[in-house]
Design an enzyme around this catalytic site. Structure first.
Site, PDB file in Angstrom:
ATOM      1  N   LYS A 139     -10.919  -3.394  -3.055  1.00 25.49           N
ATOM      2  CA  LYS A 139     -11.796  -2.200  -2.370  1.00 25.49           C
ATOM      3  C   LYS A 139     -10.935  -0.798  -2.582  1.00 25.49           C
ATOM      4  CE  LYS A 139     -13.336  -2.782   2.152  1.00 25.49           C
ATOM      5  NZ  LYS A 139     -12.255  -2.293   2.446  1.00 25.49           N
ATOM      6  N   LYS A 181      -4.793  -9.088  -6.201  1.00 24.60           N
ATOM      7  CA  LYS A 181      -6.255  -9.228  -5.328  1.00 24.60           C
ATOM      8  C   LYS A 181      -6.816  -8.212  -5.781  1.00 24.60           C
ATOM      9  CE  LYS A 181      -6.498  -7.757  -0.962  1.00 24.60           C
ATOM     10  NZ  LYS A 181      -7.243  -7.178  -0.333  1.00 24.60           N
ATOM     11  N   LYS A 241       0.867  -1.417  -0.395  1.00 25.53           N
ATOM     12  CA  LYS A 241      -0.015  -0.074   0.076  1.00 25.53           C
ATOM     13  C   LYS A 241       0.914   1.140   0.184  1.00 25.53           C
ATOM     14  CE  LYS A 241      -4.294  -1.665   1.008  1.00 25.53           C
ATOM     15  NZ  LYS A 241      -5.482  -2.208   1.773  1.00 25.53           N
TER      16      LYS A 241
HETATM   17  P1  ATP Z   1      -8.543  -2.034   1.105  1.00 16.22           P
HETATM   18  O1  ATP Z   1      -7.848  -1.973  -0.588  1.00 16.22           O
HETATM   19  O2  ATP Z   1      -9.056  -1.183   1.316  1.00 16.22           O
HETATM   20  O3  ATP Z   1      -7.849  -2.796   2.412  1.00 16.22           O
HETATM   21  P2  ATP Z   1     -10.246  -4.893   1.347  1.00 16.22           P
HETATM   22  O4  ATP Z   1     -10.655  -5.219  -0.334  1.00 16.22           O
HETATM   23  O5  ATP Z   1      -8.812  -5.288   1.081  1.00 16.22           O
HETATM   24  O6  ATP Z   1     -10.031  -3.238   0.829  1.00 16.22           O
HETATM   25  P3  ATP Z   1     -10.229  -4.816   3.680  1.00 16.22           P
HETATM   26  O7  ATP Z   1     -11.831  -4.194   4.312  1.00 16.22           O
HETATM   27  O8  ATP Z   1      -9.074  -4.192   3.567  1.00 16.22           O
HETATM   28  O9  ATP Z   1     -10.773  -5.017   2.347  1.00 16.22           O
HETATM   29  O10 ATP Z   1     -10.706  -6.402   4.133  1.00 16.22           O
HETATM   30  C1  ATP Z   1     -11.997  -6.809   4.859  1.00 16.22           C
HETATM   31  C2  ATP Z   1     -12.182  -8.475   5.203  1.00 16.22           C
HETATM   32  O11 ATP Z   1     -11.871  -9.247   3.143  1.00 16.22           O
HETATM   33  C3  ATP Z   1     -11.159  -8.974   5.043  1.00 16.22           C
HETATM   34  O12 ATP Z   1     -10.710 -10.273   5.666  1.00 16.22           O
HETATM   35  C4  ATP Z   1      -9.295  -8.977   4.272  1.00 16.22           C
HETATM   36  O13 ATP Z   1      -9.120 -10.240   3.905  1.00 16.22           O
HETATM   37  C5  ATP Z   1     -11.574 -10.176   3.298  1.00 16.22           C
HETATM   38  N1  ATP Z   1     -10.623  -9.680   1.703  1.00 16.22           N
HETATM   39  C6  ATP Z   1     -10.086  -8.610   1.177  1.00 16.22           C
HETATM   40  N2  ATP Z   1     -10.087  -8.229  -0.039  1.00 16.22           N
HETATM   41  C7  ATP Z   1      -9.898 -10.385  -0.164  1.00 16.22           C
HETATM   42  C8  ATP Z   1     -10.487 -11.164  -1.996  1.00 16.22           C
HETATM   43  N3  ATP Z   1      -9.759  -9.650  -2.998  1.00 16.22           N
HETATM   44  N4  ATP Z   1     -10.426 -12.407  -1.723  1.00 16.22           N
HETATM   45  C9  ATP Z   1     -10.819 -12.373  -0.801  1.00 16.22           C
HETATM   46  N5  ATP Z   1     -10.784 -11.770   0.818  1.00 16.22           N
HETATM   47  C10 ATP Z   1     -10.256 -10.829   0.604  1.00 16.22           C
HETATM   48 MG    MG Z   2      -7.492  -4.779   3.413  1.00 18.76          MG
END
Ligand code: ATP
Ligand code: MG
Length: 346
Positions: free
Chosen positions: A213, A210, A119
């Site tokens: 969001k 990955k 990040k």
């Molecule tokens: P950001 O980029 O804002 O960190 P993020 O998609 O990683 O967004 P988080 O809020 O950090 O979302 O993660 C919330 C949960 O979703 C965590 O348990 C994380 O492991 C899971 N998660 C996030 N992205 C994925 C993915 N692509 N596949 C499976 N699990 C995911």
């Molecule tokens: Mg995340």
């Protein structure tokens, strides 16, 4: 409150993605449906961690409430007393514990965190927040303050979970006390949610990355937000990057795009990966396969969004406030025990 605790959170920097749903929300809903009486469920929005990367602060509060609704729309039932729905910043003891944890965590181990490296990559040092650097410490506080042992997270959070375990053991050993419950190790976490390996849904356009969001603005066609119009999501699947091998197989290295779509399909129709592989392996028509996945995604979003729009916000707010009221009490008592052991209280 003697049940083992399952803890799960989603940041409110953006609308959750299909990856958040499959990797994080869905496993918890399944656990609730199968074992409601056995566990306590702590479902929360880490709102303070939501702006470790820049956000529009005008939207933060509403996004926090909105993202909690995604749990409810997925099937989390707010009527159970052992389900707690809350916001991190409404439990001040969490932040205080994180500050305490900073002093038991090293600069070296934070520097090794892959999420921090990813990040902060390519950014000016002056623009990288210290909050992003210490993210795993606040996450450890979220887990350890309540003694959660099951933390069903996506594969991207594995290192943070391992850090949490190290930190708990380190402090327990240092003070020769069973101060913190140590969360189960990674393999047990995966088994607990019925998976064989950690789950990481990939970007549809860059299947080596990955689906995140926070990356939505850079990769809008690779990322399905749970608020996407079902028709738009359908198109994103149909235009997903695959490969030129021309034969369907589950192979994360050589065919990451197809493999990603198999993962999405299996999870949405709630069938084992092996079964989906048996159906599609060896087939040559990528378009037919994509259509099958795209149809499921569209139907899933249509139903999800219908339920989401019917959530009674005042019921949800009552649930949030009563959860926070009860959890603040437990948190303050647990923090006091920690303050005593480390010498901050007599
Ligand atoms: P950001 O980029 O804002 O960190 P993020 O998609 O990683 O967004 P988080 O809020 O950090 O979302 O993660 C919330 C949960 O979703 C965590 O348990 C994380 O492991 C899971 N998660 C996030 N992205 C994925 C993915 N692509 N596949 C499976 N699990 C995911
Ligand atoms: Mg995340």
């Amino acid at each position: 409150m003697s049940r083992e605790i399952i803890l799960n959170g989603i940041r409110s920097n953006e609308t959750p993605t299909l990856g958040n749903y499959i990797g994080s929300i869905l496993p918890v809903v399944k656990l609730q449906n199968n074992y409601i009486d056995k566990y306590q469920y702590n479902l929360f929005i880490p709102d303070i961690l939501s702006f470790t990367t820049p956000v529009n602060h005008q939207d933060l509060y509403l996004n926090t409430i909105q993202n909690l609704k995604y749990y409810i729309a997925a099937g989390i039932d707010i009527n159970y007393d052992n389900i707690f729905i809350y916001r991190q910043s409404y439990i001040p003891a969490l932040s205080e514990l994180a500050v305490i944890f900073c002093n038991f965590s090293s600069f070296g181990e934070m520097s090794r965190m892959i999420q921090f490296k990813e990040k902060s990559q390519g950014k000016e040092k002056e623009t990288i927040s210290v909050g992003l650097f210490t993210y795993p410490i606040l996450m450890a506080a979220d887990i350890l303050l309540y003694g959660a042992t099951y933390v069903p997270v996506g594969d991207d959070q594995r290192q943070h979970l391992e850090f949490t375990r190290d930190l708990a053991m380190r402090i327990n050993n240092r003070f020769n006390a069973d101060l913190f419950k140590v969360p189960y190790e990674w393999q047990d976490q995966i088994k607990f949610v019925g998976h064989q390996t950690g789950l990481r849904i990939k970007s549809l356009k860059n299947p080596d990355k990955k689906m995140s969001k926070s990356n939505f603005k850079n990769d809008p066609n690779g990322i399905i937000l749970l608020s996407d119009k079902p028709e738009d999501a359908y198109k994103k699947i149909m235009t997903a990057t695959t490969d030129s091998l021309g034969i369907i197989d589950y192979n994360p290295v050589n065919q990451p795009g197809i493999t990603n779509l198999i993962n999405i399909l299996a999870n949405l129709i709630d069938e084992p990966i092996e079964k989906v592989i048996t159906i599609w392996k060896g087939k040559k028509n990528y378009n037919e396969f994509k259509t099958a996945v795209a149809d499921e995604v569209r139907i899933f979003l249509e139903n999800y969004q219908k339920t989401l729009n019917n959530i009674d916000e005042s019921d949800l707010m009552r649930k949030i406030e009563s959860s926070e009221y009860l959890l603040r009490d437990v948190a303050t008592q647990n923090l006091y025990k920690i303050q005593q052991i480390i010498g901050l209280r007599p």
